[in-house]
Design a protein around this motif. Structure first.
Motif, PDB file in Angstrom:
ATOM      1  N   LYS A 350       8.818 -21.932 -18.512  1.00 51.13           N
ATOM      2  CA  LYS A 350       7.939 -21.000 -19.235  1.00 51.13           C
ATOM      3  C   LYS A 350       8.553 -19.616 -19.340  1.00 51.13           C
ATOM      4  O   LYS A 350       8.463 -18.956 -20.385  1.00 51.13           O
ATOM      5  CB  LYS A 350       6.580 -20.927 -18.533  1.00 51.13           C
ATOM      6  N   GLN A 351       9.200 -19.167 -18.256  1.00 51.59           N
ATOM      7  CA  GLN A 351       9.847 -17.846 -18.298  1.00 51.59           C
ATOM      8  C   GLN A 351      10.910 -17.799 -19.395  1.00 51.59           C
ATOM      9  O   GLN A 351      11.010 -16.812 -20.132  1.00 51.59           O
ATOM     10  CB  GLN A 351      10.509 -17.545 -16.958  1.00 51.59           C
ATOM     11  N   GLN A 418      16.783  -4.602 -13.903  1.00 53.31           N
ATOM     12  CA  GLN A 418      15.542  -3.916 -14.239  1.00 53.31           C
ATOM     13  C   GLN A 418      14.653  -4.814 -15.104  1.00 53.31           C
ATOM     14  O   GLN A 418      13.438  -4.876 -14.909  1.00 53.31           O
ATOM     15  CB  GLN A 418      15.847  -2.614 -14.981  1.00 53.31           C
ATOM     16  N   PHE A 419      15.249  -5.506 -16.048  1.00 52.09           N
ATOM     17  CA  PHE A 419      14.468  -6.427 -16.889  1.00 52.09           C
ATOM     18  C   PHE A 419      13.808  -7.493 -16.019  1.00 52.09           C
ATOM     19  O   PHE A 419      12.651  -7.854 -16.233  1.00 52.09           O
ATOM     20  CB  PHE A 419      15.374  -7.098 -17.930  1.00 52.09           C
ATOM     21  N   ARG A 420      14.546  -8.000 -15.047  1.00 50.16           N
ATOM     22  CA  ARG A 420      13.981  -9.042 -14.185  1.00 50.16           C
ATOM     23  C   ARG A 420      12.880  -8.487 -13.273  1.00 50.16           C
ATOM     24  O   ARG A 420      11.911  -9.179 -12.970  1.00 50.16           O
ATOM     25  CB  ARG A 420      15.084  -9.674 -13.329  1.00 50.16           C
ATOM     26  N   ASP A 421      13.041  -7.247 -12.846  1.00 49.17           N
ATOM     27  CA  ASP A 421      12.052  -6.662 -11.939  1.00 49.17           C
ATOM     28  C   ASP A 421      10.738  -6.336 -12.643  1.00 49.17           C
ATOM     29  O   ASP A 421       9.669  -6.432 -12.044  1.00 49.17           O
ATOM     30  CB  ASP A 421      12.607  -5.384 -11.304  1.00 49.17           C
ATOM     31  N   TYR A 422      10.821  -5.949 -13.910  1.00 50.46           N
ATOM     32  CA  TYR A 422       9.629  -5.408 -14.572  1.00 50.46           C
ATOM     33  C   TYR A 422       9.122  -6.257 -15.742  1.00 50.46           C
ATOM     34  O   TYR A 422       8.054  -5.981 -16.270  1.00 50.46           O
ATOM     35  CB  TYR A 422       9.911  -3.983 -15.069  1.00 50.46           C
ATOM     36  N   LEU A 423       9.877  -7.276 -16.148  1.00 51.24           N
ATOM     37  CA  LEU A 423       9.421  -8.153 -17.215  1.00 51.24           C
ATOM     38  C   LEU A 423       9.183  -9.548 -16.647  1.00 51.24           C
ATOM     39  O   LEU A 423       9.241  -9.753 -15.438  1.00 51.24           O
ATOM     40  CB  LEU A 423      10.456  -8.181 -18.357  1.00 51.24           C
ATOM     41  N   GLU A 424       8.932 -10.502 -17.505  1.00 49.95           N
ATOM     42  CA  GLU A 424       8.572 -11.851 -17.059  1.00 49.95           C
ATOM     43  C   GLU A 424       9.768 -12.788 -17.056  1.00 49.95           C
ATOM     44  O   GLU A 424       9.636 -13.990 -17.273  1.00 49.95           O
ATOM     45  CB  GLU A 424       7.459 -12.398 -17.951  1.00 49.95           C
ATOM     46  N   PHE A 425      10.953 -12.226 -16.786  1.00 44.95           N
ATOM     47  CA  PHE A 425      12.178 -13.020 -16.762  1.00 44.95           C
ATOM     48  C   PHE A 425      12.834 -12.942 -15.387  1.00 44.95           C
ATOM     49  O   PHE A 425      14.060 -12.902 -15.283  1.00 44.95           O
ATOM     50  CB  PHE A 425      13.178 -12.508 -17.809  1.00 44.95           C
ATOM     51  N   ASP A 426      12.065 -12.901 -14.330  1.00 38.97           N
ATOM     52  CA  ASP A 426      12.622 -12.561 -13.031  1.00 38.97           C
ATOM     53  C   ASP A 426      13.525 -13.629 -12.432  1.00 38.97           C
ATOM     54  O   ASP A 426      14.357 -13.319 -11.565  1.00 38.97           O
ATOM     55  CB  ASP A 426      11.506 -12.217 -12.042  1.00 38.97           C
ATOM     56  N   GLU A 427      13.419 -14.895 -12.841  1.00 36.55           N
ATOM     57  CA  GLU A 427      14.215 -15.947 -12.214  1.00 36.55           C
ATOM     58  C   GLU A 427      15.063 -16.739 -13.207  1.00 36.55           C
ATOM     59  O   GLU A 427      15.543 -17.824 -12.882  1.00 36.55           O
ATOM     60  CB  GLU A 427      13.298 -16.909 -11.451  1.00 36.55           C
TER      61      GLU A 427
END
Length: 454
Positions: A350-351, A418-427
């Motif tokens: 889903k991510q 930063q994108f991974r920390d603050y968006l829905e793409f963390d993993e």
């Protein structure tokens, strides 16, 4: 949906690399009269009429390489064709239709994506009658182009856009989710087939303590909590110097399974150290931008003897470029934690298919640049103007800036984190492109006060 890929193919010396550079608007691929110069795939992100797509250059089909790299070149061509959304079949107007062109056409007739014929080197209308001979290949009327005279570039780009699949809509996933394909990869005897049997609740795979039982990739369809999945079991791999011919094909099938998959499970035996094959598989998964879970199998053998944190740190220290990938500790033989592993895989699926609104993306980017501005480049600070998401699977982001070459790899890694920390793409992996803002584009969502203009 992923960014569409436009793959350029043809026999040697028809001008594929010239077409690639011509469409890209910059010299990327080497152009030379000597055949066989292009060996690996070259890619370039470009846009036309607000549609982004990746242009892919390939080696000449049917060329026997003097350095014994024919198999490698052919593999790269096959991979490109396999991932193509549209194929540009380049032909040489001046030499006319040759038997090798016929062989390429025969291969492309088996492809299920649109094919556009380009008759290159048609510098003016005097060559048009000769170009019509290519019509009998069966791919419709060819587009007569000349990279030297810049002939019909706009017509070709419009045809490309018309032939691309419809772009996906922003927003949540559809209610009817597609079946998730999970590739199970790893070294020999790490428990991959046992894991598949546990999933299918049936002896679909031959499970044996003899390493290398599975010599081909096999799809197993199963359901979990009413949702359908496809597990792709793959051959166990060993070091290149130990490979026999059968292992060579197993390696390529495993790589193809990774390319087909939505999520990859990279299996490890908790009683064995990470080896060269594991690292090579990890690199391949990363290069394909596939969501991945590091699976530590047979954990019952170390349970109570070693904390999971120690193995997790070992994985992260070994696979430094994929520190974002989650880790699962399972026992495939008993099914322990297998359901939780699949649920986590579904989260990654889903991510990878998520879209982030442009406003949210640029607010996050503005804050990231405020926290840490791009480093100076030749005594000037490059400026980032705005970002946009142009595709999914993997999430693909384009940053428009003043000097793409000035945004170094270290700062790009900072932005990705930063994108991974603050968006829905963390993993999941994120594909990031840097592009120079055009002269007519005055958009600046980040704000002129954030970083000094270059």
């Amino acid at each position: 949906m992923p960014v569409p890929q436009i793959v350029i193919v043809g026999r040697p010396n028809v001008g594929k690399s010239s077409v690639f550079n011509w469409l890209a608007g910059t010299k990327i691929s080497i152009v030379d009269d000597q055949p066989g110069i292009t060996r690996d795939r070259l890619t370039h992100l470009m846009s036309h009429e607000d549609r982004f797509f990746e242009l892919v250059d390939t080696g000449g089909m049917g060329f026997n390489d003097a350095d014994n790299l024919t198999k490698h070149i052919e593999e790269q061509i096959s991979m490109a064709i396999e991932s193509a959304d549209l194929i540009l079949f380049v032909l040489d107007t001046r030499t006319g239709l040759l038997p090798m062109d016929q062989e390429v056409a025969k291969r492309l007739r088996l492809v299920k994506v649109p094919v556009i014929c380009l008759t290159n080197k048609a510098d003016d209308h005097t060559f048009d009658s000769a170009a019509e001979d290519f019509h009998r290949l069966g791919f419709g009327a060819p587009i007569k182009v000349s990279t030297l005279q810049n002939r019909n570039r706009g017509i070709l780009l419009n045809r490309i856009i018309d032939s691309l699949p419809e772009p996906g809509e922003d927003g949540d996933l559809p209610d009817d989710e597609p079946v998730m394909k999970v590739a199970i990869v790893g070294r020999r005897n790490v428990g991959k087939s046992t894991f598949v049997n546990t999933l299918a609740h049936a002896e679909r795979m031959i499970v044996s303590e003899v390493p290398g039982t599975t010599r081909d990739s096999v799809d197993v369809r199963f359901e979990l909590d009413g949702k359908a999945f496809i597990a792709i079991d793959t051959p166990g791999l060993r070091k290149g110097k130990s490979q026999r011919d059968i292992d060579f094909y197993g390696t390529h099938r495993a790589q193809r399974s990774i390319r087909r998959a939505d999520v990859v499970l990279l299996f490890h035996d908790c009683t064995q150290r990470i080896g060269k094959v594991d690292k090579q598989l990890c690199d391949y998964i990363a290069n394909q931008y596939k969501p991945c879970i590091f699976v530590v199998n047979k954990w019952d053998q170390l349970f109570g003897q070693m904390p999971t944190e120690k193995w997790a740190n070992y994985l992260h220290d070994t696979y430094r470029t994929m520190r974002y990938a989650p880790i699962a500790f399972i026992t495939a033989q008993t099914g322990k934690n297998v359901k939780a592993l699949l649920n986590h895989g579904q989260m990654l699926f889903k991510q990878a298919r998520q879209r982030v609104g442009t406003g949210e993306l640029n607010r996050m980017l503005r804050d990231a640049v405020k926290r840490k501005a791009p480093p100076l480049y030749k005594n000037r600070r490059p400026k980032i103007y705005y970002a946009t998401q142009v595709g999914t699977e993997p999430p693909t982001l384009v940053l428009f800036c003043s000097q793409p070459a000035a945004i170094d790899a270290t700062y790009q890694r900072y932005l990705l984190n930063q994108f991974r920390d603050y968006l829905e793409f963390d993993e999941v992996p994120i594909k990031l492109y840097l592009r120079k803002r055009s002269e007519h584009d005055e958009r600046d969502d980040i704000g002129s006060g954030v970083a000094a203009d270059a």
